[in-house]
Every structure is written in structure tokens, then in C-alpha cells.
Design an enzyme around this catalytic site. Sequence first.
Site, short mmCIF file in Angstrom:
data_model
loop_
_atom_site.label_atom_id
_atom_site.label_comp_id
_atom_site.label_asym_id
_atom_site.label_seq_id
_atom_site.Cartn_x
_atom_site.Cartn_y
_atom_site.Cartn_z
N LEU A 237 10.67 -20.75 -4.68
CA LEU A 237 10.15 -20.00 -3.89
C LEU A 237 8.10 -19.92 -4.68
O LEU A 237 8.83 -19.99 -5.22
CB LEU A 237 10.33 -18.64 -3.85
N ARG B 13 0.39 8.99 -10.16
CA ARG B 13 0.51 8.66 -9.62
C ARG B 13 1.10 6.30 -9.77
O ARG B 13 1.73 5.72 -9.06
CB ARG B 13 -0.77 7.70 -8.94
N ASP C 119 0.68 -0.70 -0.23
CA ASP C 119 0.06 -0.13 -0.17
C ASP C 119 0.78 1.65 -0.06
O ASP C 119 1.97 1.26 0.56
CB ASP C 119 -1.15 0.64 1.13
N HIS D 197 3.34 3.15 -8.80
CA HIS D 197 2.67 1.76 -8.97
C HIS D 197 4.06 1.24 -9.82
O HIS D 197 4.37 0.36 -9.37
CB HIS D 197 1.76 1.87 -10.28
N GLU E 278 -11.95 -4.50 -5.59
CA GLU E 278 -12.50 -2.62 -5.43
C GLU E 278 -11.80 -2.41 -6.03
O GLU E 278 -12.13 -1.45 -6.75
CB GLU E 278 -12.20 -2.95 -3.59
N TRP F 140 3.52 8.32 -2.34
CA TRP F 140 4.81 8.11 -2.74
C TRP F 140 4.41 9.06 -3.38
O TRP F 140 5.40 9.82 -3.70
CB TRP F 140 5.10 6.87 -2.65
#
Length: 263
Positions: free
Chosen positions: A140, A42, A29, A46, A76, A34
Site C-alpha cells: 500500500l 482539541r 475532519d 487529534h 491553511e 469530537w
Amino acid sequence: MSSLAKDDTAPPAQQRLPGAPVHVGVIMDGNGRWAARRGLPRIEGHRRGVEALRETVRAAIEFGLDYLTVYGFSMENWNRPVEEVADLMGLLKRFIRNDLNELHKGGVKVKVIGARDNLKPDIRALLEEAENITVRNTRLTLIVAFNYGGRQEIAAAARALAQEVAAGHIEVTDIDEAVFARHLDTAGIPDPDLIIRTSGEQRLSNFLMWQAAYAEFVFLPMHWPDFDRQAFLAAMAEFSARERRFGGVPGQYGKTLADVVKT
Ligand code: FPP
């Protein structure tokens, strides 16, 4: 782009200490904040978030973690402006196209959880390709929660079970926690021991609602693009200092990693 495995050789995984987490979930988040703080769009937040994700995968491999689940796009998140949704879809595509080879070489198995039906066919195909190519890797498991919602996942499991009952394949009395868990997207994956959330928010936001029943939580004030190897290791140390009781009494589940390190 930095590579997951330097010189084409997979990094040696450290021996995991007793009491260390097996499965860590991350709510990445704060990308938007940031970026806003720096006067950037924005999408730049990301983009930097993808860098932080790469570093986290490397740290998880080095640490010897078995499962890392990252919340890439919630159901959402469709409510965001169309341009931002398109940017996030584009970043996922680029992440898979650019990083799949390195993930594969690094021994990472990719699994995607969440709904696929309303994703565009090219994205669906990429997700399937990532899963198919890496299916035999064992170092992993990177679980990408994309178009994912915990409540929707639980409702889907309930629907599937109701259909099995209606078809006469199982009895209502056969349904217990283990049977239910096998109908979730995470079937076969152990529950997360630890969930990390960045950006100072302290909520689950529909992430692994069922699976997080006994998870420890570490909430960090930093925004996701600032998350790095050091922050990952600090969260592991914080986890190690917790005593997990699973509804039992103190001391019942043995020493914490911190006790082991101390003695
Ligand atoms: C939350 O920050 C972050 C997201 C909704 C998306 C996370 C995505 C990435 C790290 C990159 C792409 C993902 C993959 C799997 C390649 P926010 O936008 O809610 O930040 P804000 O709360 O500060 O606005």
C-alpha cells in the site's frame, strides 16, 4: 498502540474486486468537534484521530487498496492557534517515530506531499527517513498530505513548467494534461477514485484539486475519531454502487462492483 501486522507477519491482502477503488483520499475532519462534544481539549480529538488513521491503514491493506492519501495538515492550518499547530506537528512526529516500523513491516510505502521548505529540520528529516526506509514497499502507498495545498501545488507546477520553457527545455505547445500532472507532487500516482470526508462538511478544502477532477465523493456525518474499519468498508460499498461515466454515457465503462456482486 495496536500493531499494523499481527505477530510480525503482514496481513494477507484480499483480492480486490473489479470496480473497487485503487486510490482513496481521506479528509480527516471533525477532530475538534469530537473533542468539544466530550468536553476534552482539541488535542485529544487529534490523538484519537491518529488511532482512526491507524485503523484505516489496516483496513486499506486488508481491502487491497493500492493508494491511500490522508490530509494531515493543510497550508491553511497554519492559521490555527500556535499551540494547536505545535500539537499537530508533535503528533506527526510521534506517528512516524512510533508507527514507521509497523508500517514498514506491513509493506506500506510512505510518501509525503506538500511543501517542505517551511517545516522544521527535525520534521523534514523524519519525513525523508519515512520515505527512504519504505521506498521499496509495494503493498500500500500511504500518501500523507502535510503542509499541503492543492492550489499551491498547481501554482508550483506552473512555475516549474514556466522555468523549463524559459530555459528552452520544452516548448509551450508541449504542455498538456499529462505533462502538467508529472509536475505535481503526485506525479506517477493515479488520480483518486474516491474521496471520503468525515464530519458532515461537503467541500474539498484545497485537497487534491487537480487530481480530484473525476473522483467520487462520500461525505459521512461521523467525526474522524469515530471512523473505523466498518466505516471504511461501508464507503467502499457506497463507491461500488456508483456508476462512473468520466463524461461518457451510462454503461460505457462496464459494470460496477455492485453489479459484479449481484450477478
Ligand atoms: C481536522 O479536524 C483535522 C486536522 C486538521 C488534522 C488531522 C490530523 C490527524 C488525524 C492527526 C495527525 C495527522 C497525521 C498525519 C499523523 P479539525 O481540527 O478541523 O476538527 P473541527 O473541524 O471539528 O475543529
